[in-house]
Design an enzyme around this catalytic site. Structure first.
Site, mmCIF file in Angstrom:
data_model
loop_
_atom_site.group_PDB
_atom_site.id
_atom_site.type_symbol
_atom_site.label_atom_id
_atom_site.label_comp_id
_atom_site.label_asym_id
_atom_site.label_seq_id
_atom_site.Cartn_x
_atom_site.Cartn_y
_atom_site.Cartn_z
ATOM 1 N N HIS A 471 -1.837 4.468 -6.274
ATOM 2 C CA HIS A 471 -0.574 4.659 -5.448
ATOM 3 C C HIS A 471 0.037 6.173 -5.354
ATOM 4 O O HIS A 471 0.900 6.602 -4.390
ATOM 5 C CB HIS A 471 0.463 3.638 -5.701
ATOM 6 C CG HIS A 471 1.315 3.084 -4.546
ATOM 7 N ND1 HIS A 471 1.760 4.262 -3.500
ATOM 8 C CD2 HIS A 471 2.127 2.274 -4.350
ATOM 9 C CE1 HIS A 471 2.476 3.536 -2.817
ATOM 10 N NE2 HIS A 471 2.886 2.491 -2.946
ATOM 11 N N TYR A 585 13.928 -4.248 -0.218
ATOM 12 C CA TYR A 585 13.253 -3.127 -0.071
ATOM 13 C C TYR A 585 12.069 -3.349 0.970
ATOM 14 O O TYR A 585 11.320 -4.196 1.007
ATOM 15 C CB TYR A 585 12.721 -2.686 -1.406
ATOM 16 C CG TYR A 585 11.899 -1.204 -1.333
ATOM 17 C CD1 TYR A 585 12.411 -0.158 -2.090
ATOM 18 C CD2 TYR A 585 10.695 -1.119 -0.692
ATOM 19 C CE1 TYR A 585 11.841 1.008 -2.176
ATOM 20 C CE2 TYR A 585 9.986 -0.124 -0.491
ATOM 21 C CZ TYR A 585 10.685 1.216 -1.250
ATOM 22 O OH TYR A 585 9.935 2.293 -1.689
ATOM 23 N N THR A 598 7.925 8.323 1.869
ATOM 24 C CA THR A 598 8.439 6.914 2.234
ATOM 25 C C THR A 598 10.097 7.100 2.100
ATOM 26 O O THR A 598 10.450 7.906 1.416
ATOM 27 C CB THR A 598 7.879 5.932 1.424
ATOM 28 O OG1 THR A 598 8.144 6.202 -0.097
ATOM 29 C CG2 THR A 598 6.590 5.811 1.586
#
Length: 771
Positions: A471, A585, A598
């Site tokens: 990630h 979230y 993001t």
């Protein structure tokens, strides 16, 4: 050793008669072709640097400016207002004695034209940056576009009418703005109000006020200073502190997965599927290397995350990990039944055909050699805690055969696992098998993936495939775009023969894949990492289900945003599950800004909570549903345009740590658990999938592990007009988490029935469509 002899371009021996020289013309030819490919790539990079360096102008526009200035000079007019004469006066005449006065004038014109051309480029780029800083178009109602926005769109099209490269817009994208402290705190308090009781909200209001009056403004000044200096005031700290400094396992906790088609498998031959998949991925890498504009983007978005897509590895450190990226790699690392191989996919500068890669993969599958001691579970080091892995890497992998083999894995374009299991929606219980498929992609056996690679491709025995992505280097939309291209290219462009093999010819003289060698005295440490990873994998529960009752087509007919609809359904499902609301979230991208990644959309709002609580009053509830959906859309737009809450507060917290000061407010905000973590996987290249003629080629999307131990991770992909696929994860160790999927399905049905009371009857009349 045949391949070793082939690699020698020439040999010589000294005899009494003299020197006997033997040349290998085949090897020399391969060296020449490989060098030619390298030089072509260098020239292509130089050309692309020039093209994107002068964007939105073109290199040929320089010639146009020069000719225009020369033409005006020829007509006895001076467009430079004396500057050309000034330049000519300052030319070092001692170096130009051989030139006539006319030649000096031409040289002066060239210098002036170049300066004028560069000035025009900077002006155009500045104008484009101003235009791309305009985001009010996102807040306008569909079908009610203002004149200002129409003018803006026309100007953007004019300035970007030239075909841009992948990175052409990078220098024209605006920087992420720093919101004001006041606005962020107001939005934060608004977001937590429905989640706190009266006393708790008053306490947070008091802490926020104290923070704003005292420490907040001081931290804000440092943050604004960083925003002036850095390209993006969030991204580097987000990458370092959220991802790279984390010492817990990245498997499940950070990495995420992507799945194959839901209904079809293009071939059941494992080697063939691997051949086409690897080929498609290298074709995508070729597009990235050539900086071809990636389709699927309507507006200019930051493409910085594409730079580290291939040839990238996260290497462990004792305090922080490091992302390492190599310029190029002509091979992939392959794992099969405990053995590691290096598979070259280029030969003499040529990408092997899919059939040749299948042939090489089959060689690996047919290789009967056993793993060396400790080799089979070596990958568990990447699945366990980061500090022990860093210590082991430093002690046992810094020299010798282990370093050479580890370099082959880390410098590979990507990692491939040839799994000996069969996965997918199959058998007598397809739902359970889908869940097992998700768990396999998320963590596998905890040692048969290399979780540090930018992404690892998994090809199963029955031809199904998938990937697991690290990630820190990029977010899910980047990997989703890559995977969409891979699936579409595999199925529709490369294709298979009637017997399920790859197309193309085979050069049977290809050297076999190289088996990697290891000397592993650390089997105890590998076992410890495996035990940590196995406990984490056993604890996670995954549930994947296609929701077929309706899709975005019916939701849009109700004049609602599909994403807002799903988010409200998740709020309703969670409330029914726990009897309360939670901090939610939802990931939103900020790639409208340079190096943007993001931002968080806090989907649990006052409006959404009021709607859920008032669900019994149907007439009033209908209005609240639309009000909550509009609120969610507005929150999403604010997050995308740089007015979010959480990244700003996160950066203020980092500044406070650098300054060595404590903030009770920031400490509490950053410790709040996200019990409902959600993300929509965007479908960015629908033109690649003809779902009208081939409705069976539907992607399942992907998912991730739960963020909180007592919470859920929910990913969803809106496929076509009539399906939404959900991926739900939680932990077995929490007694409060249950099978959340059934709650989501029921909430989706209830919301649609609320909007359209006839829908329930229509569903009963068509039971075959029920999921």
């Amino acid at each position: 050793m045949a391949e070793a002899h082939q690699a020698v371009a020439f040999q010589f021996t000294i005899t009494p008669e003299g020197i006997d020289l033997h040349l290998s013309y085949q090897a020399l030819s391969q060296i020449y072709l490989s060098g030619l490919r390298s030089w072509k790539k260098r020239i292509s990079r130089i050309k692309n640097r020039i093209i994107k360096g002068v964007y939105p102008a073109s290199p040929s526009s320089w010639l146009f400016v020069v000719i225009a200035i020369l033409a005006t000079m020829y007509m006895q007019s001076d467009p430079s207002m004396g500057l050309i004469a000034k330049i000519r006066e300052h030319l070092p005449l001692r170096y130009y004695n051989f030139l006539y006065a006319q030649g000096q004038t031409v040289l002066s014109v060239l210098l002036f034209s170049t300066l004028l051309w560069l000035s025009l480029i900077l002006a155009l780029r500045f104008c484009l940056k101003l235009l791309l800083s305009y985001h009010r178009w996102m807040f306008e109602l569909h079908g009610r576009i203002s004149t200002k926005t129409k003018v803006w769109a026309t100007l953007v099209r004019l300035l970007s009418s030239r075909k841009p490269l992948l990175y052409s817009y990078q220098t024209s994208l605006p920087h992420l703005p720093v919101p004001s402290i006041k606005d962020t705190l107001e939005r934060y308090l608004e977001s937590v109000k429905p989640l706190l009781d009266v006393d708790g909200f008053q306490r947070m209001t008091r802490l926020a006020a104290e923070f704003e009056k005292s420490l907040g403004n001081r931290l804000q000044k440092y943050l604004k200073l960083k925003a002036l200096w850095a390209t993006n005031y969030v991204s580097d700290w987000w990458e370092e502190y959220v991802y790279l400094r984390s010492r817990s396992p990245i498997m499940v906790n950070s990495n995420y997965y992507g799945m194959d088609f839901l209904y079809v498998t293009p071939t059941s031959t494992q080697a063939a599927r691997a051949g086409n998949t690897i080929t498609a991925l290298f074709l995508y890498r070729r597009k990235v290397n050539r900086e071809d504009r990636i389709p699927g983007t309507v507006i200019p978005l930051c493409a910085a995350q594409c730079e580290r897509m291939f040839n990238t590895t996260r290497t462990p450190g004792e305090e922080t990990d490091v992302l390492q990226h190599w310029q190029d790699s002509e091979f992939v690392a392959v794992y099969h039944r405990g053995r590691y191989f290096r598979l070259w996919v280029y030969r003499a500068g040529r990408l092997l055909s899919p059939r040749e890669i299948q042939y090489q993969i089959q060689r690996i599958l047919d290789d009967p050699s056993p793993p060396s001691p400790g080799e089979d579970k070596l990958g568990a080091l990447t699945a366990g805690n980061r500090t022990p892995w860093a210590q082991m890497r430093k002690q046992f992998f810094s020299s010798g055969v282990n370093k050479r083999s580890l370099d082959c894995i880390e410098k590979a374009a990507f990692f491939v696992t040839l799994d000996d299991q069969e996965e997918g929606m199959m058998g007598e219980n397809p739902s359970v098998n889908l869940d097992r498929y998700a768990k396999s992609l998320l963590h596998g056996k905890c040692y048969d993936r290399w979780f540090d690679k930018s992404f690892s491709v998994v090809v199963y025995k029955n031809g199904k495939n998938g990937l697991n992505a690290e990630h820190s280097w990029a977010d899910a939309p980047i990997v989703a775009h890559l995977w969409e291209f891979t699936l579409a290219t595999d199925a529709f462009h490369l294709g298979y023969t009637a017997d399920g093999n790859c197309k193309g010819e085979i050069e049977h003289s290809l050297p076999p894949p190289q088996r990697l060698s290891w000397d592993i005295p650390l089997q105890m440490q590998v076992s410890e990492s495996l035990a940590v990873a196995q406990a984490l994998a056993d604890d996670v529960d995954c549930h994947v289900f296609p929701f077929r009752e309706f899709g975005k087509g019916r939701i849009k007919k109700m004049k609602l945003s599909p994403d807002s609809f799903v988010q409200l359904a998740l709020q309703l499902a969670y409330y029914r599950d726990r009897g309360t609301f939670c901090l939610t979230y939802e990931a939103s991208m900020t790639r409208l800004f340079r190096e943007g990644r993001t931002e968080t959309v806090r989907s649990s709002s006052n409006e959404s909570c009021a709607f859920v609580l008032a669900l019994e009053d149907r007439e009033h509830c209908h209005k609240l549903l639309r009000k909550a959906a509009e609120k969610h859309q507005n929150l999403y737009r604010l997050a995308m345009t740089g007015s979010g809450i959480d990244r700003h507060l996160f950066c203020l917290y980092v500044v406070s740590k650098y300054l060595g000061v404590e903030s009770p407010f920031l400490k509490e905000v950053l410790s709040e658990p996200w019990r409902l973590s959600t993300s929509q996987t965007p479908v960015q290249q629908m033109e690649l999938f003809d779902l009208v003629n081939h409705p069976e080629f539907i992607s399942l999307g992907g998912g991730f592990g739960p963020v909180a131990d007592d919470g859920y991770g929910v990913s969803y992909i809106i496929m076509g007009e009539e399906m939404i696929n959900f991926h739900v994860s939680c932990k077995h160790s929490c007694t409060e988490t249950v099978r959340f999927g059934s709650q989501i399905s029921q909430a989706m049905m209830d919301l649609m029935t609320l909007l359209n009371p006839d829908f329930k009857e229509a569903t009963k009349a068509n039971p075959d469509k029920q999921s």
